[in-house]
Motif scaffolding. Sequence first.
Motif, short mmCIF file in Angstrom:
data_model
loop_
_atom_site.label_atom_id
_atom_site.label_comp_id
_atom_site.label_asym_id
_atom_site.label_seq_id
_atom_site.Cartn_x
_atom_site.Cartn_y
_atom_site.Cartn_z
N SER A 105 0.83 -1.19 0.00
CA SER A 105 0.00 0.00 0.00
C SER A 105 0.88 1.25 0.00
O SER A 105 1.82 1.35 0.78
CB SER A 105 -0.91 0.00 1.23
N PRO A 106 0.57 2.23 -0.86
CA PRO A 106 1.37 3.45 -0.90
C PRO A 106 1.19 4.29 0.37
O PRO A 106 0.15 4.22 1.02
CB PRO A 106 0.81 4.19 -2.13
N ILE A 107 2.21 5.05 0.71
CA ILE A 107 2.13 5.97 1.84
C ILE A 107 2.70 7.32 1.41
O ILE A 107 3.42 7.41 0.41
CB ILE A 107 2.90 5.47 3.08
N ILE A 108 2.37 8.36 2.15
CA ILE A 108 2.95 9.67 1.91
C ILE A 108 3.73 10.08 3.15
O ILE A 108 3.24 9.96 4.28
CB ILE A 108 1.87 10.72 1.58
N ILE A 109 4.96 10.55 2.92
CA ILE A 109 5.82 11.01 4.00
C ILE A 109 6.26 12.44 3.69
O ILE A 109 6.09 12.91 2.56
CB ILE A 109 7.05 10.11 4.19
N GLU A 110 6.81 13.10 4.68
CA GLU A 110 7.44 14.40 4.45
C GLU A 110 8.87 14.30 4.93
O GLU A 110 9.13 14.01 6.10
CB GLU A 110 6.69 15.51 5.16
N ALA A 111 9.80 14.54 4.01
CA ALA A 111 11.22 14.47 4.32
C ALA A 111 11.98 15.33 3.32
O ALA A 111 11.54 15.49 2.17
CB ALA A 111 11.73 13.02 4.25
N GLY A 112 13.08 15.90 3.76
CA GLY A 112 13.84 16.77 2.88
C GLY A 112 13.03 17.98 2.44
O GLY A 112 13.23 18.50 1.33
N GLY A 113 12.11 18.42 3.29
CA GLY A 113 11.27 19.55 2.95
C GLY A 113 10.28 19.29 1.84
O GLY A 113 9.74 20.23 1.25
N THR A 114 10.00 18.01 1.58
CA THR A 114 9.17 17.65 0.43
C THR A 114 8.19 16.55 0.80
O THR A 114 8.55 15.59 1.49
CB THR A 114 10.06 17.14 -0.73
N ARG A 115 6.95 16.68 0.34
CA ARG A 115 6.00 15.59 0.47
C ARG A 115 6.33 14.53 -0.57
O ARG A 115 6.48 14.83 -1.76
CB ARG A 115 4.56 16.07 0.28
#
Length: 439
Positions: free
Chosen positions: A220-230
């Motif tokens: 299942s896909p997920i969304i993260i925030e890292a490196g100042g980017t979604r």
Amino acid sequence: MRTFSLFLLLFTAALHADDWPQWLGPQRDSVWRESGIIDTFPAGGPPVLWRAKIGGGYTGPAVADGKVYLMDRQVADKASVPGNAFARGLIPGTERVLCLDAKSGSVIWEHRYDCTYTMSYSTGPRCTPLVSGGKVWTLGAEGNLLCLDAATGKVLWSHDFKSEYGAKTPMWGFSGHPLLDGQRLLCLCGGPGSVAVAFDKDTGKELWRALDAREPGYGSPIIIEAGGTRQLILWHPQAVNSLDPATGKVFWSHPWEVRFGLTVPTPRLAGDLLFFTSFYTSSKCFKLDASKPEATLLWEGKSFSEKNTDTLHSLISTPFIQDGHIYGVCSYGQLRCLKLETGERLWESMAATTGGPLVRWANAFIIKNADRFFLANEQGDLIIAKLSPKGYEEIGRAHLLKPTTTDPRRPVVWSHPAFANKCVFMRNDEEIICASLAK
């Protein structure tokens, strides 16, 4: 007026705070945030408030706005089901989307459509419905994506991944739970250039498609925030990928050949570390860049054996990460604790899954509530336990469901439960139950 609007906003939020509207819960993180829950089970187990008859399926229930949504499978009369669960035949029947009253279990509506199965493990659909804003989105095991009116069951739009995108049914069916991101519905699809597809959630219009792979896998896909980017993280059997969720542009990709396409457990993020685990090919942990959307491999398991395992070889269960430690179920039912920074194993226990012997694919789902965990195992038990680097501490156990799915050559419950309204909602291939866990 401003004070009233703020009150209305807070009141509305409170109304929805107890829902479990999608795979892994409200925040898609396996955390149940309700309070006032029992410390341990009463004698005889928690009271079952209702039972409702259903058909077969691996689909976990979703609970939202006083309703329960799930999917099941109805095999056609006189249809021949292969005796070997690994065999792929042509099995006529229908898939159903069901909407039940959360307080009584009575059917509010159902939507049924013809669906001939061609996959192995043909018990029923896999994906938990996704409910938001008066709509429910479902994905069937043969790639039928539907958007329905949550109140009436009316189909608002639909897509067929096989006929529209040239996708082939994976060995074990379409299993990647769709993900809602603002106006976008993000799906694991398959087909040339369309492993990932984004649709407008209201109209079904395609917004973008991306990635090539020989098969889409099951993660299942997920969304993260890292490196100042979604970042949209999508793991298929040839690579871990990071995409721009707005456009489908690939930020970074790390090759990873996964045997038999078994990219099943949902990736887990902890701080700047992103963790993956697979049945044959062990685990990988990536360190995310702090300044840009990039990742480097921090560590990986070295074993490619389902028996001689090293870190964590999960088949179904999504691990849980807490205080720098990973808790997950390995290939033969071993509940393990690993150090997140290194993958070093601290302990393992069979108590939560089989109670003793190693059993191939033995499973338990892991859900956190307050300072302890609820573990729903394949024997139909619900367990309250504490997990820490020191070990497994069982607080209580109740048997709630009969194992009915015989695909793995033994009866199991392989459907993720839902936790809402101070209750647990669990299903097998014959019934769904609601049991109170209120203190």
